[in-house]
Design a protein around this motif. Structure first.
Motif, PDB file in Angstrom:
ATOM      1  N   ALA A  32       0.823  -1.207   0.000  1.00 32.56           N
ATOM      2  CA  ALA A  32       0.000   0.000   0.000  1.00 32.56           C
ATOM      3  C   ALA A  32       0.861   1.262   0.000  1.00 32.56           C
ATOM      4  O   ALA A  32       0.556   2.241  -0.703  1.00 32.56           O
ATOM      5  N   THR A  33       1.964   1.266   0.764  1.00 31.16           N
ATOM      6  CA  THR A  33       2.848   2.435   0.787  1.00 31.16           C
ATOM      7  C   THR A  33       3.501   2.661  -0.561  1.00 31.16           C
ATOM      8  O   THR A  33       3.562   3.792  -1.064  1.00 31.16           O
ATOM      9  N   LEU A  43       2.439   1.628  -3.530  1.00 34.19           N
ATOM     10  CA  LEU A  43       1.426   2.033  -4.506  1.00 34.19           C
ATOM     11  C   LEU A  43       1.022   3.495  -4.321  1.00 34.19           C
ATOM     12  O   LEU A  43       0.820   4.221  -5.309  1.00 34.19           O
ATOM     13  N   ALA A  44       0.911   3.945  -3.074  1.00 27.50           N
ATOM     14  CA  ALA A  44       0.560   5.348  -2.825  1.00 27.50           C
ATOM     15  C   ALA A  44       1.604   6.290  -3.406  1.00 27.50           C
ATOM     16  O   ALA A  44       1.271   7.301  -4.034  1.00 27.50           O
ATOM     17  N   ALA A  50      -3.890   2.245  -0.133  1.00 28.49           N
ATOM     18  CA  ALA A  50      -3.100   3.117  -1.015  1.00 28.49           C
ATOM     19  C   ALA A  50      -3.934   4.282  -1.521  1.00 28.49           C
ATOM     20  O   ALA A  50      -3.457   5.423  -1.593  1.00 28.49           O
ATOM     21  N   ASN A  93      -4.350   7.060   0.973  1.00 29.31           N
ATOM     22  CA  ASN A  93      -3.107   7.747   1.296  1.00 29.31           C
ATOM     23  C   ASN A  93      -2.578   8.593   0.148  1.00 29.31           C
ATOM     24  O   ASN A  93      -1.645   9.378   0.357  1.00 29.31           O
ATOM     25  N   VAL A 102       0.223   3.729   7.588  1.00 28.61           N
ATOM     26  CA  VAL A 102      -0.355   2.630   6.800  1.00 28.61           C
ATOM     27  C   VAL A 102      -0.439   1.364   7.632  1.00 28.61           C
ATOM     28  O   VAL A 102      -1.444   0.624   7.571  1.00 28.61           O
TER      29      VAL A 102
END
Length: 293
Positions: A73-74, A76-77, A135, A138, A196
């Motif tokens: 997720a980090t 992708l953000a 993601a 964020n 996250v």
């Protein structure tokens, strides 16, 4: 020495939960027979959980759904926010900047956890869907930080000089503005990873993206908290692993910033020494005055 100690500590804190998340399912093996709930001993290193399952076996299986989802997720953000933020900071057109940033303000106005829960009630996401959702929530905040940092670097005279020289957008944006923004974005990445992790663990705590009885560190904290004073390892160990990943990420970020500042400072001092050298004048050969023929 303190910098090296912090760097080494951060590396250890990050390596332990990462190795457990990646290699844990390969080392877990088959689950053994269930025992008494919240019991210590009996062949179980860390005791048993609320259903009598071995806690160590659950720890080995439970990291992938938290750690890998948070890391994905980090990343992708930032993959979405970096081009948006740099484009908005360097476009020079107000209408395009408004078009890129104003839709993100709509998402920024909705609380992250509320948005995740609203989407989860409709789509029932798995681990991949949870990573995409986290993601997405964020991206607005990350893009605004990237834009603010890049806009400050883009306003420097050196960027204007690069434009006058006819340098390409790629030479200006990633080449100069990206390097000038690296310290701020590195610090933000450590804080972002912590947020996250908190959001992913909270979502898993509420049953979003995982099954209620799944082997997951956040689910273990939730389901075993009733027996905290009877068998604390079922709660303390997964909670400490989540905290270790968060602290270790920030320590590694601080160490990287310290090394970058130290290398930049040494290069600046060497450059000042080079620029401060005076050219020796040979005896018997006075310098010719300006305009002399």
């Amino acid at each position: 020495m303190r910098r090296h100690a912090g760097w080494a500590l951060g590396l250890v804190l990050v390596a332990v939960p990462l190795l457990l998340a990646v290699l844990g399912p390969l080392l877990a093996g088959e689950p053994g027979p269930r025992g008494t709930s919240f019991a210590l001993g009996g062949g179980h290193w860390l005791g048993t959980d609320f259903t009598g399952r071995d806690v160590w076996h659950q720890v080995l299986l439970g990291g992938r759904s938290v750690v890998l989802v948070a890391l994905a997720a980090t990343v992708l953000a930032y993959l979405v926010a970096l081009p948006l933020g740099f484009a908005a900071a360097l476009t020079g057109r107000v209408w395009l900047e408004e078009l890129l940033m104003r839709p993100l303000d709509v998402l920024l106005a909705v609380p992250s956890l509320l948005l995740v829960l609203l989407v989860a009630t409709v789509l029932s996401p798995g681990p991949v869907g949870l990573a995409l959702l986290v993601a997405l929530v964020n991206v607005p905040d990350t893009a605004r930080i990237v834009r603010a940092t890049a806009a400050e670097a883009a306003a420097r005279p050196s960027v204007e000089a690069l434009r006058l020289q006819g340098e390409s957008w790629w030479r200006i944006a990633p080449g100069y503005v990206g390097r000038a923004s690296l310290r701020t974005l590195t610090a933000d990445a450590g804080v972002r990873m912590t947020g996250v992790l908190y959001l992913v663990a909270t979502a898993a705590f509420l049953g979003v993206g995982v099954q209620p009885d799944a082997a997951d560190w956040a689910v273990m904290v939730d389901r075993n908290r009733t027996g905290l004073f009877v068998q604390p390892w079922a709660v303390v160990v997964p909670a400490l692993l989540i905290v270790a990943l968060s602290m270790g990420t920030n320590l590694l970020g601080d160490g990287a910033l310290a090394r970058q500042g130290r290398s930049g400072g040494s290069s600046g001092r060497s450059g000042s020494r080079r620029s401060g050298k005076r050219r020796p004048v040979r005896a018997g050969r006075p310098e010719r005055a300006e305009g002399a023929t």
